[in-house]
Design an enzyme around this catalytic site. Structure first.
Site, PDB file in Angstrom:
ATOM      1  CE  LYS A 204      -3.380   2.270   2.921  1.00  0.00           C
ATOM      2  NZ  LYS A 204      -4.146   2.197   4.157  1.00  0.00           N
ATOM      3  CD  GLU A 210       9.941  -5.828   6.827  1.00  0.00           C
ATOM      4  OE1 GLU A 210       9.471  -4.784   6.308  1.00  0.00           O
ATOM      5  OE2 GLU A 210       9.987  -6.015   8.057  1.00  0.00           O
ATOM      6  N   GLY A 264      -4.406  -2.186   5.503  1.00  0.00           N
ATOM      7  CA  GLY A 264      -3.631  -3.336   5.017  1.00  0.00           C
ATOM      8  C   GLY A 264      -4.273  -4.663   5.380  1.00  0.00           C
ATOM      9  NE  ARG A 265      -5.679  -3.758  11.539  1.00  0.00           N
ATOM     10  CZ  ARG A 265      -5.038  -2.601  11.562  1.00  0.00           C
ATOM     11  NH1 ARG A 265      -3.930  -2.454  10.862  1.00  0.00           N
ATOM     12  NH2 ARG A 265      -5.479  -1.592  12.282  1.00  0.00           N
ATOM     13  CD  GLU A 350      -0.872  -4.137  11.704  1.00  0.00           C
ATOM     14  OE1 GLU A 350      -1.621  -4.124  10.723  1.00  0.00           O
ATOM     15  OE2 GLU A 350       0.367  -4.234  11.592  1.00  0.00           O
ATOM     16  CG  HIS A 381      -1.877 -35.719  18.642  1.00  0.00           C
ATOM     17  ND1 HIS A 381      -2.073 -36.897  19.344  1.00  0.00           N
ATOM     18  CD2 HIS A 381      -2.922 -35.617  17.778  1.00  0.00           C
ATOM     19  CE1 HIS A 381      -3.163 -37.488  18.903  1.00  0.00           C
ATOM     20  NE2 HIS A 381      -3.709 -36.730  17.945  1.00  0.00           N
ATOM     21  CE  LYS A 500       6.403  -0.237   9.594  1.00  0.00           C
ATOM     22  NZ  LYS A 500       5.283   0.286   8.839  1.00  0.00           N
TER      23      LYS A 500
HETATM   24  O1  F6P Z   1       3.978  -2.302   9.557  1.00  0.00           O
HETATM   25  C1  F6P Z   1       2.664  -2.665   9.587  1.00  0.00           C
HETATM   26  C2  F6P Z   1       2.032  -2.536   8.230  1.00  0.00           C
HETATM   27  O2  F6P Z   1       1.874  -1.208   7.894  1.00  0.00           O
HETATM   28  C3  F6P Z   1       0.721  -3.267   8.148  1.00  0.00           C
HETATM   29  O3  F6P Z   1      -0.341  -2.567   8.678  1.00  0.00           O
HETATM   30  C4  F6P Z   1       0.624  -3.523   6.687  1.00  0.00           C
HETATM   31  O4  F6P Z   1      -0.319  -4.508   6.383  1.00  0.00           O
HETATM   32  C5  F6P Z   1       2.039  -3.935   6.383  1.00  0.00           C
HETATM   33  O5  F6P Z   1       2.839  -3.138   7.237  1.00  0.00           O
HETATM   34  C6  F6P Z   1       2.472  -3.750   4.947  1.00  0.00           C
HETATM   35  O6  F6P Z   1       2.349  -2.439   4.541  1.00  0.00           O
HETATM   36  P1  F6P Z   1       2.436  -2.047   3.009  1.00  0.00           P
HETATM   37  O7  F6P Z   1       1.306  -2.701   2.298  1.00  0.00           O
HETATM   38  O8  F6P Z   1       2.351  -0.551   2.992  1.00  0.00           O
HETATM   39  O9  F6P Z   1       3.765  -2.525   2.484  1.00  0.00           O
END
Ligand code: F6P
Length: 538
Positions: A204, A210, A264-265, A350, A381, A500
């Site tokens: 987003k 990452e 995002g979620r 979150e 188990h 971050k």
């Molecule tokens: O760091 C948390 C977060 O912002 C989440 O809320 C989100 O789903 C994820 O990182 C990924 O964010 P993006 O889609 O902006 O890469």
């Protein structure tokens, strides 16, 4: 005023004193029709909450709490695009993403038109890839999709992709890379044929570390084999930050937008769900959206006692705030639903893992529980020991599809028997008197099962795209209702930001451009240990 000072909250506290020792089994004597009464059915799902530790009086009080929170109105506000995310000045319009044509809120016409345009892009792209008309730079069709994203840009699509496995009709595989750990992308790229791979970068913000690092490595992998101009045949982005995606090297035509009003979620219903359309076809993706839209309608229209998300939410609050259960386990008795707990962890933790109310007061009550879980029967188990005899009691959702996608009746009968008997064992327990007379006192004390542990059972007629959509939307609305009762903003996530920023600084220290002033001695020392290995000083 804090909710803890309201009469209803105080009434629930005193009611909880009398309910702590109440035997769940005795609730069936108090309410003879309880097994059939305490059931809600909608959208191919059946919620059985008869094994809850809640009496008629409890439900009355929970209904009052729901009404005093104004849950009905809040649900309407959510779908009408009210600015519920007040710290980021945004609406939270995931329900608009799945609204059927013509069924969106009248005030959201313009936004819905944008949703339709993006859905058309998803449809076209998925049709082209699936029909083999989308060709790679050397003229070969696509067989593999590499999805790069993290958090909500990863957990939802990956979970849905796996859950729909029985619906696979074509040999297109999607590989998901989220973690910045180079082992993962290294491993995935090693098995991919660049000529037949389409890379989707999903972010987003298009600034998540990452995703940026993984996307750069994947792009370099492509560029070992092709010119920059050919990237258009292999690189697509889903983002709200179109300019950053263009700067990264994605062609304008290959970017599908998402909007700041999609958290995002909650984004799997947008173009973030592109892998579902690519692997299963656009119709299947639409069916998933339809199932979620059906649950939205149910949420908006059903009365409290028949409202599945509200009942799940209020029961969760009862267990968490009044009966002292600090965690909630989600136990899908379906191999293909085994990733659901991971998705729900982000969705719930979150959203409601917060200590400030929406108006910035510090809460004086507990908010979101720890969410965890795993696939049944495997958990029996492993961690079920703690559920049965541990001291930390968890509230539990058992999920069970009734009709499997295979013909192995013996397997499914055992699966069903296992699931139903686990909730039975948790409720009934085993007393010292029920244990064999010739058992020693020592062993007897270890065999006693306290029982009286509540659970919900959610039956799924069959796990289809529609019921899966309904199930995920059910949990979204549950989390929303809880956030409203706790007076939180469930749509921001400021708690992830500090990590971050500090991560950037430690990274710079490793790279030798350090600002050691803002690093504590322990982190500094650990960084130095790493640097000595990394730089070959040892
Ligand atoms: O760091 C948390 C977060 O912002 C989440 O809320 C989100 O789903 C994820 O990182 C990924 O964010 P993006 O889609 O902006 O890469």
């Amino acid at each position: 005023m804090s909710i803890t000072n309201t009469p209803i909250w105080r009434n629930l506290i005193s009611h909880a004193h009398s309910m702590q020792s109440k035997a769940i089994a005795s609730l069936f004597d108090d309410e003879p029709e309880r097994a059939s009464n305490r059931i809600i059915q909608t959208c191919g799902l059946t919620l059985d909450y008869s094994k809850s530790k809640a009496s008629n009086e409890t439900f009355k009080l929970l209904e009052i709490l729901a009404n005093q929170t104004g849950l009905k109105g809040k649900a309407q506000g959510l779908t009408a695009g009210e600015m519920l995310n007040n710290t980021e000045q945004r609406a939270a319009l995931h329900t608009l993403l799945r609204a059927r044509p013509g069924q969106h809120h009248p005030d959201l016409k313009n936004k819905y038109s944008e949703v339709e345009v993006a859905l058309k892009q998803v449809e076209r792209l998925s049709r082209e890839v699936r029909s083999g008309t989308w060709l790679g730079s050397t003229g070969k069709s696509i067989t593999d999709v590499l999805h790069i994203g993290i958090g909500g840009s990863y957990l939802g699509p990956r979970m849905i992709d796996e859950a729909l496995t029985p619906y696979r009709d074509q040999a297109i595989n999607c590989h998901y890379v989220a973690n910045v750990d180079g082992h993962h992308i290294d491993h995935v790229l090693a098995d991919l044929n660049w000529e037949r791979t389409l890379i989707i970068v999903v972010s987003k913000s298009f600034s998540t570390m990452e995703t940026r690092v993984n996307a750069t490595s994947a792009q370099q992998w492509l560029l070992q084999h092709m010119k920059q101009d050919d990237l258009d045949k292999h690189l697509v982005a889903i983002t709200n930050n179109v300019s950053a995606a263009i700067e990264f090297g994605v062609g304008r035509e290959n970017i599908i937008p998402i909007w700041d009003w999609v958290g995002g979620r909650y984004s799997l219903w947008s173009a973030v769900g592109l892998p579902i359309a690519l692997i299963y076809g656009f119709e299947t993706f639409r069916a998933l959206l339809d199932g979620a839209a059906d649950m939205d309608q149910h949420f908006l229209t059903a009365d409290f006692h028949q409202n599945m998300p509200m009942m799940l939410a209020l029961l969760g609050i009862w267990y968490h705030n009044f009966l002292g259960m600090t965690s909630h386990a989600v136990l899908p008795y379906d191999h293909w639903l085994r990733l659901l707990p991971d998705h729900l962890q982000q969705l719930d933790m979150e959203s409601n893992g917060k200590s400030a109310t929406s108006m910035g007061e510090t809460v004086d009550y507990t908010t979101g529980p720890l969410i965890w879980g795993g696939e049944g029967t495997n958990g029996q188990h492993a961690f079920h020991q703690l559920l049965h005899q541990g001291t930390g009691v968890a509230s539990i959702d058992f999920l069970l599809p009734l009709r499997p996608h295979h013909d192995r009746t013996e397997h499914h009968d055992w699966l069903v028997a296992s699931c139903l008997s686990q909730s039975q064992a948790l409720m009934q327990g085993k007393t010292a008197e029920e244990i064999d007379a010739d058992t020693s006192d020592l062993v007897r004390s270890h065999k006693v099962m306290p029982g009286n542990r509540p659970s919900n059972t959610i039956l799924i007629t069959q796990l289809t795209p529609e019921t899966l959509g309904s199930l995920v939307a059910l949990y979204e609305h549950k989390v929303f209702c809880q956030g409203m009762v706790w007076d939180l903003n469930p749509f921001d996530q400021w708690g992830v930001e500090l990590g971050k920023v500090l991560g950037e600084n430690v990274y710079k220290m490793i790279e030798g451009a350090a600002n050691t002033d803002i690093v504590d001695p322990s982190t500094n020392n650990l960084t130095e240990i790493y640097k000595s290995i990394r730089n070959g000083d040892d």
